[in-house]
Design an enzyme around this catalytic site. Structure first.
Site, PDB file in Angstrom:
ATOM      1  N   CYS A  44      46.118   2.171  -6.631  1.00  0.00           N
ATOM      2  CA  CYS A  44      46.720   2.903  -7.736  1.00  0.00           C
ATOM      3  C   CYS A  44      47.362   4.183  -7.207  1.00  0.00           C
ATOM      4  O   CYS A  44      46.851   4.827  -6.303  1.00  0.00           O
ATOM      5  CB  CYS A  44      45.737   3.309  -8.837  1.00  0.00           C
ATOM      6  SG  CYS A  44      44.888   1.938  -9.592  1.00  0.00           S
ATOM      7  N   ARG A  63      50.934   1.517  -3.426  1.00  0.00           N
ATOM      8  CA  ARG A  63      49.498   1.636  -3.621  1.00  0.00           C
ATOM      9  C   ARG A  63      48.969   0.645  -4.651  1.00  0.00           C
ATOM     10  O   ARG A  63      47.751   0.437  -4.762  1.00  0.00           O
ATOM     11  CB  ARG A  63      49.142   3.055  -4.076  1.00  0.00           C
ATOM     12  CG  ARG A  63      49.557   4.121  -3.095  1.00  0.00           C
ATOM     13  CD  ARG A  63      49.151   5.487  -3.592  1.00  0.00           C
ATOM     14  NE  ARG A  63      47.713   5.577  -3.738  1.00  0.00           N
ATOM     15  CZ  ARG A  63      46.883   5.875  -2.762  1.00  0.00           C
ATOM     16  NH1 ARG A  63      47.353   6.140  -1.565  1.00  0.00           N
ATOM     17  NH2 ARG A  63      45.589   5.926  -2.960  1.00  0.00           N
ATOM     18  N   TRP A  90      46.713  -0.896  -9.471  1.00  0.00           N
ATOM     19  CA  TRP A  90      46.164  -2.082  -8.827  1.00  0.00           C
ATOM     20  C   TRP A  90      44.878  -2.365  -9.591  1.00  0.00           C
ATOM     21  O   TRP A  90      43.932  -1.587  -9.530  1.00  0.00           O
ATOM     22  CB  TRP A  90      45.881  -1.817  -7.346  1.00  0.00           C
ATOM     23  CG  TRP A  90      45.456  -3.036  -6.594  1.00  0.00           C
ATOM     24  CD1 TRP A  90      46.265  -3.964  -6.021  1.00  0.00           C
ATOM     25  CD2 TRP A  90      44.111  -3.463  -6.321  1.00  0.00           C
ATOM     26  NE1 TRP A  90      45.508  -4.943  -5.415  1.00  0.00           N
ATOM     27  CE2 TRP A  90      44.193  -4.668  -5.584  1.00  0.00           C
ATOM     28  CE3 TRP A  90      42.853  -2.954  -6.628  1.00  0.00           C
ATOM     29  CZ2 TRP A  90      43.061  -5.353  -5.139  1.00  0.00           C
ATOM     30  CZ3 TRP A  90      41.723  -3.646  -6.192  1.00  0.00           C
ATOM     31  CH2 TRP A  90      41.842  -4.825  -5.450  1.00  0.00           C
ATOM     32  N   ASN A 134      42.704   6.890 -10.474  1.00  0.00           N
ATOM     33  CA  ASN A 134      42.692   5.962  -9.339  1.00  0.00           C
ATOM     34  C   ASN A 134      41.253   5.882  -8.858  1.00  0.00           C
ATOM     35  O   ASN A 134      40.697   6.899  -8.442  1.00  0.00           O
ATOM     36  CB  ASN A 134      43.615   6.511  -8.236  1.00  0.00           C
ATOM     37  CG  ASN A 134      43.443   5.789  -6.917  1.00  0.00           C
ATOM     38  OD1 ASN A 134      43.056   4.626  -6.889  1.00  0.00           O
ATOM     39  ND2 ASN A 134      43.738   6.464  -5.827  1.00  0.00           N
ATOM     40  N   GLY A 135      40.638   4.715  -8.931  1.00  0.00           N
ATOM     41  CA  GLY A 135      39.244   4.594  -8.488  1.00  0.00           C
ATOM     42  C   GLY A 135      38.459   3.695  -9.428  1.00  0.00           C
ATOM     43  O   GLY A 135      39.037   2.942 -10.214  1.00  0.00           O
ATOM     44  N   GLU A 168      46.228 -11.391  14.104  1.00  0.00           N
ATOM     45  CA  GLU A 168      47.143 -10.487  13.401  1.00  0.00           C
ATOM     46  C   GLU A 168      48.411 -11.225  12.951  1.00  0.00           C
ATOM     47  O   GLU A 168      48.903 -11.019  11.841  1.00  0.00           O
ATOM     48  CB  GLU A 168      47.472  -9.293  14.321  1.00  0.00           C
ATOM     49  CG  GLU A 168      48.513  -8.326  13.813  1.00  0.00           C
ATOM     50  CD  GLU A 168      48.173  -7.631  12.496  1.00  0.00           C
ATOM     51  OE1 GLU A 168      47.047  -7.762  12.006  1.00  0.00           O
ATOM     52  OE2 GLU A 168      49.079  -6.984  11.942  1.00  0.00           O
ATOM     53  N   LYS A 196      49.607 -11.562   9.108  1.00  0.00           N
ATOM     54  CA  LYS A 196      50.935 -11.110   8.661  1.00  0.00           C
ATOM     55  C   LYS A 196      51.623 -12.218   7.868  1.00  0.00           C
ATOM     56  O   LYS A 196      52.194 -11.983   6.825  1.00  0.00           O
ATOM     57  CB  LYS A 196      51.763 -10.776   9.891  1.00  0.00           C
ATOM     58  CG  LYS A 196      52.397  -9.512  10.176  1.00  0.00           C
ATOM     59  CD  LYS A 196      51.885  -8.168   9.885  1.00  0.00           C
ATOM     60  CE  LYS A 196      50.701  -7.920   9.039  1.00  0.00           C
ATOM     61  NZ  LYS A 196      49.903  -6.787   9.386  1.00  0.00           N
ATOM     62  N   GLU A 202      49.864 -12.802   4.381  1.00  0.00           N
ATOM     63  CA  GLU A 202      49.958 -11.783   3.338  1.00  0.00           C
ATOM     64  C   GLU A 202      51.362 -11.616   2.770  1.00  0.00           C
ATOM     65  O   GLU A 202      51.508 -11.250   1.614  1.00  0.00           O
ATOM     66  CB  GLU A 202      49.350 -10.443   3.769  1.00  0.00           C
ATOM     67  CG  GLU A 202      50.080  -9.705   4.835  1.00  0.00           C
ATOM     68  CD  GLU A 202      49.398  -8.372   5.193  1.00  0.00           C
ATOM     69  OE1 GLU A 202      48.739  -7.782   4.345  1.00  0.00           O
ATOM     70  OE2 GLU A 202      49.562  -7.946   6.352  1.00  0.00           O
ATOM     71  N   HIS A 252      37.231 -27.262  19.544  1.00  0.00           N
ATOM     72  CA  HIS A 252      35.935 -27.318  18.856  1.00  0.00           C
ATOM     73  C   HIS A 252      36.097 -27.499  17.351  1.00  0.00           C
ATOM     74  O   HIS A 252      35.167 -27.241  16.593  1.00  0.00           O
ATOM     75  CB  HIS A 252      35.129 -26.049  19.161  1.00  0.00           C
ATOM     76  CG  HIS A 252      34.808 -25.893  20.612  1.00  0.00           C
ATOM     77  ND1 HIS A 252      33.877 -26.676  21.261  1.00  0.00           N
ATOM     78  CD2 HIS A 252      35.348 -25.092  21.564  1.00  0.00           C
ATOM     79  CE1 HIS A 252      33.828 -26.347  22.533  1.00  0.00           C
ATOM     80  NE2 HIS A 252      34.721 -25.384  22.754  1.00  0.00           N
ATOM     81  N   LYS A 292      48.333  -1.026  -0.600  1.00  0.00           N
ATOM     82  CA  LYS A 292      48.388  -0.458   0.751  1.00  0.00           C
ATOM     83  C   LYS A 292      47.057   0.137   1.192  1.00  0.00           C
ATOM     84  O   LYS A 292      46.612  -0.085   2.299  1.00  0.00           O
ATOM     85  CB  LYS A 292      49.485   0.605   0.800  1.00  0.00           C
ATOM     86  CG  LYS A 292      49.715   1.203   2.178  1.00  0.00           C
ATOM     87  CD  LYS A 292      50.332   0.194   3.111  1.00  0.00           C
ATOM     88  CE  LYS A 292      50.514   0.720   4.509  1.00  0.00           C
ATOM     89  NZ  LYS A 292      50.709  -0.379   5.465  1.00  0.00           N
TER      90      LYS A 292
HETATM   91  O1  M6R Z   1      44.438   1.799   5.966  1.00  0.00           O
HETATM   92  P1  M6R Z   1      43.588   0.864   6.766  1.00  0.00           P
HETATM   93  O2  M6R Z   1      44.078   0.703   8.159  1.00  0.00           O
HETATM   94  O3  M6R Z   1      42.135   1.237   6.741  1.00  0.00           O
HETATM   95  O4  M6R Z   1      43.729  -0.518   6.035  1.00  0.00           O
HETATM   96  C1  M6R Z   1      43.005  -1.644   6.448  1.00  0.00           C
HETATM   97  C2  M6R Z   1      43.539  -2.903   5.818  1.00  0.00           C
HETATM   98  O5  M6R Z   1      43.448  -2.842   4.424  1.00  0.00           O
HETATM   99  C3  M6R Z   1      45.001  -3.174   6.199  1.00  0.00           C
HETATM  100  O6  M6R Z   1      45.163  -3.229   7.582  1.00  0.00           O
HETATM  101  C4  M6R Z   1      45.474  -4.507   5.580  1.00  0.00           C
HETATM  102  O7  M6R Z   1      44.791  -5.576   6.160  1.00  0.00           O
HETATM  103  C5  M6R Z   1      46.985  -4.664   5.751  1.00  0.00           C
HETATM  104  N1  M6R Z   1      47.565  -5.140   4.539  1.00  0.00           N
HETATM  105  C6  M6R Z   1      47.357  -5.619   6.816  1.00  0.00           C
HETATM  106  O8  M6R Z   1      48.730  -5.758   6.955  1.00  0.00           O
END
Ligand code: M6R
Length: 615
Positions: free
Chosen positions: A2, A27, A75, A101-102, A488, A492, A495, A511, A610
């Site tokens: 948020c 956010r 969010w 926010n929270g 990673e 990517k 997501e 395996h 984010k």
């Molecule tokens: O702000 P942070 O690095 O703590 O965030 C961690 C994850 O939420 C963040 O890396 C998330 O997995 C991303 N969307 C990946 O692209």
């Protein structure tokens, strides 16, 4: 999660808030809303959907005059994303209006008590409970808004950054923070409120970042009073000068923030090692580490806690720390670590990695590690973030604001910092030869230009993306330093394109995952020059003999894998420990192009936000 924005001053609040919401949309983007006070009345507009939907709705719904207002981009946590659950929320009298926010964890109990006192609720949110609790306290105790907020927050369990005003007293906004970020921009006779400084960067360079358990009463044309929520002590405002500029938070001609951020990597990797890596002199200088070297060199082990992409950077660090500094490393998901009663002693060093510096699970893991006596070192990107303040010491990455929800430049700058730390510790412990130390310092300096080289494959990678954009599954394989890069790469793709992808250590394929291989399964194999090259070649053969399709990441000049692969993406040669900084680039571009071709919202993929400031 948020984003919250507020304004009180002499300008028109609406454009400031609307623009601010657009900048904070990374956010959370399930719904958006705004409350404006026009000098006589408060006008509210909110909607499910994006800030652009709100903008449309406002046109036909409310006047946009007035120099006091608050806005929210959501969010969803409590209550599905719909118009009613969108913020701002208004108290039963219609006089108090709040954004939040929270999460208020004990909202159900508080709600029951308020219902017993005759309150009614429109939404399913915890926030509507909070605003009515404040109203009830105002009435019962006959106190001003600030005091009522303080009493209410002492009854609340959870996390919050809130901003609210009372239509009867439209010269003040009250804000408070616990666990979620809140910045106050200080202009001339005007104040800005936001989850980060991006909404007000063109108006002022001066900001106050509230600390946890602090609240502020902000009066138009007057002053800010900051006090502790518990105990009532007044706090002297600490005004920081912001380093961020407008250009950094705009797309700068790129179609998406993600693409801009991918292309920024040569520059931000350099920014991250500038002044810290003096290759000619054989020196690594990290301000946050200098006074704590012995904590690391005497540590029984290093435990790395992080989430998502930052966790993957931690996995890369495991390989380089153990290889060079010979310190045992464990890499933990912060969300698991915090709840499993881990064995930690004062001989352990915990490294917390977080781009945002606000991730709730990572923050909780830090608090736990501190309670158990460990020394905690932070690697964050956002200056002044909660994690950077909660840790004993740390090093900032200099990636600049990362707006795309999919992390790109944060990852490579985290690896840059971790590489510098590992080299520094190895040198200090005498576990690396002078020639190896010097070689890696010099090679690290060359990484920005090699990333630029890797980026030149963009058009070719776009062509590969065209071939595979319609498949349903992908497998990513890597070994050693590039096993985390395979994870990673898969993250990517998942997501931003919503295509299912799995990352695996290449040798683990036999395996289980090998059962998935057939002529429809694309397998991205990181097969660069390395100690495992021959073994990866064997893995590729195993896939080929089962008709799998190989998309290989290879080192420039490679022959064998290029011949075997159906498609390949080249990266320049570099010592193996530094290869993740290059191989990652190809995988970022592959995901980006597939997502664009599928018409996905690359910068704001569905269901994500984010910074994950809730559990
Ligand atoms: O702000 P942070 O690095 O703590 O965030 C961690 C994850 O939420 C963040 O890396 C998330 O997995 C991303 N969307 C990946 O692209």
């Amino acid at each position: 999660m948020c984003g919250i924005v507020g304004y009180i001053g002499n300008r028109e609040a609406y454009p400031i808030i609307l623009n601010g919401l657009k900048r904070l949309e990374y956010r959370g983007y399930d719904s958006a809303g705004i409350a404006l006070y026009d000098g006589e009345k408060m006008h509210l507009s909110k909607t499910k959907g994006k800030v652009a939907d709100l903008e449309e709705r406002v046109k036909s719904e409310i006047p946009t005059k007035g120099s006091l207002g608050i806005g929210h981009t959501r969010w969803a946590t409590h209550g599905v994303p719909n118009d009613i659950n969108s913020h701002p929320h208004v108290s039963n009298s219609g006089e108090l209006v709040i954004i939040h926010n929270g999460i208020i964890e004990n909202y159900a109990t508080l709600k029951k008590e308020l219902i017993n006192r005759g309150y009614t609720f429109e939404s399913d949110t915890d926030t509507e409970v909070l605003v009515n609790l404040i109203e009830e306290i105002q009435k019962q105790e006959n106190v001003k808004l600030g005091k009522a907020v303080q009493i209410a927050l002492n009854q609340v369990v959870g996390a919050y950054a809130i901003a609210l005003f009372d239509v009867k007293k439209p010269d003040e906004i009250v804000v408070a923070k616990l666990g979620s970020p809140l910045a106050i921009g200080i202009g001339e006779d005007e104040f800005f409120i936001a989850s980060d400084a991006s909404p007000f960067i063109e108006f002022t360079n001066n900001a106050i970042y509230l600390e946890d358990e602090e609240m502020a009463i902000i009066r138009k044309g007057r002053d800010i009073k900051i006090r502790k929520i518990k105990g009532d002590t007044l706090v002297d405002p600490y005004i920081q000068e912001l380093k961020m500029n407008l250009e950094q938070i705009e797309k700068g001609g790129y179609d998406h923030f993600m693409l801009k951020e991918i292309y920024e990597q040569p520059a931000v990797i350099k920014d991250t090692y500038r002044g810290r890596l003096l290759a000619d002199k054989g020196i690594v200088r990290l301000g946050g580490l200098e006074n704590y070297i012995e904590k690391f060199t005497n540590a029984d082990r290093i435990i790395i806690v992080a989430c998502g992409t930052s966790w993957h950077a931690g996995l890369v660090a495991e390989y380089i720390f153990e290889e060079w500094a010979r310190i045992p490393v464990e890499v933990e998901y912060a969300s698991e670590f915090r709840y499993r009663n881990p064995i930690i002693t004062s001989k352990d060093v915990v490294i917390a990695i977080s781009q945002s510096g606000e991730t709730a699970d990572t923050l909780a893991a830090i608090k736990l590690a501190k309670q158990k006596g460990a020394f905690v070192y932070g690697i964050c990107n956002v200056v002044g973030s909660t994690i950077s303040r909660e840790t004993h010491s740390g090093t900032y990455t200099h990636a600049g604001p990362e707006i795309g929800v999919a992390s790109t430049k944060a990852f490579t700058t985290q690896i840059t910092v971790l590489t510098l730390i590992a080299l520094k510790l190895a040198k200090e412990k005498g576990t690396i030869s002078q020639s190896d130390f010097m070689l890696h310092l010099r090679e690290l300096e060359l990484i920005p230009s090699k990333v630029e080289e890797a980026l030149k494959s963009n058009d070719k990678i776009e062509e590969i993306a065209e071939v595979f954009k319609d498949v349903s599954n992908f497998l990513y394989l890597g070994r050693g330093y590039n096993f985390p890069v395979a994870l990673e790469g898969a993250l990517k793709l998942k997501e931003i394109s919503y295509i299912h992808a799995e990352g695996y250590p290449a040798a683990e394929m036999k395996h289980g995952p090998i059962a998935l291989i057939d002529e429809h399964m694309p397998v991205v194999v990181i097969a660069i020059n390395s100690n495992h090259y021959e073994k990866v070649v064997s893995n590729i053969q195993e896939i080929k003999s089962r008709k799998g399709i190989i998309i290989a990441v290879v080192t420039e000049g490679d022959k064998d894998v290029k011949e075997m692969a159906d498609y390949y993406m080249e990266v320049p040669n570099t010592p193996e420990a530094l290869t993740p900084l290059l191989t990652t680039i190809s995988l970022q571009l592959l995901s980006y192009h597939i997502a664009v071709m599928l018409n996905r919202n690359v910068d704001q993929p569905r269901n994500l936000a984010k910074s994950v400031t809730v559990e």
